[in-house]
Design a protein around this motif. Structure first.
Motif, PDB file in Angstrom:
ATOM      1  N   UNK A   1       0.839  -1.172   0.000  1.00  0.00           N
ATOM      2  CA  UNK A   1       0.000   0.000   0.000  1.00  0.00           C
ATOM      3  C   UNK A   1       0.886   1.238   0.000  1.00  0.00           C
ATOM      4  N   UNK A   2       0.457   2.242  -0.727  1.00  0.00           N
ATOM      5  CA  UNK A   2       1.196   3.494  -0.778  1.00  0.00           C
ATOM      6  C   UNK A   2       0.524   4.535   0.105  1.00  0.00           C
ATOM      7  N   UNK A   3       1.232   5.622   0.324  1.00  0.00           N
ATOM      8  CA  UNK A   3       0.688   6.731   1.098  1.00  0.00           C
ATOM      9  C   UNK A   3      -0.577   7.288   0.441  1.00  0.00           C
ATOM     10  N   UNK A   4      -0.564   7.436  -0.880  1.00  0.00           N
ATOM     11  CA  UNK A   4      -1.737   7.948  -1.596  1.00  0.00           C
ATOM     12  C   UNK A   4      -2.928   7.002  -1.486  1.00  0.00           C
ATOM     13  N   UNK A   5      -2.678   5.701  -1.562  1.00  0.00           N
ATOM     14  CA  UNK A   5      -3.765   4.727  -1.416  1.00  0.00           C
ATOM     15  C   UNK A   5      -4.372   4.818  -0.013  1.00  0.00           C
TER      16      UNK A   5
END
Length: 67
Positions: A1-5
């Motif tokens: 998972x990314x920060x934006x997600x």
């Protein structure tokens, strides 16, 4: 998972991820307790009111890789 997600998730899902996240720091002042959590490759800073005991996500930021 990314920060934006993570930032795109509904509040309930973000709160659930914080329950399972690793807490890496905490400090308190007269207004709130601040906690920092690590989720995969980013961090989430949360404040919790000392008087009202509600939690609020303040910000997220990516980890820094030094090479």
């Amino acid at each position: 998972m990314t920060e934006d997600e993570f930032n795109g998730l509904p509040d309930e899902q973000r709160k659930q991820l914080l329950i399972d996240a690793k807490k890496i720091g905490e400090y308190e002042d007269e207004m709130a307790t601040y906690q920092t959590f690590k989720i995969e490759d980013f961090f989430v800073e949360v404040s919790m009111s000392v008087t009202h005991r509600f939690r609020k996500i303040i910000r997220t930021y990516a980890s820094i890789r030094l090479e």
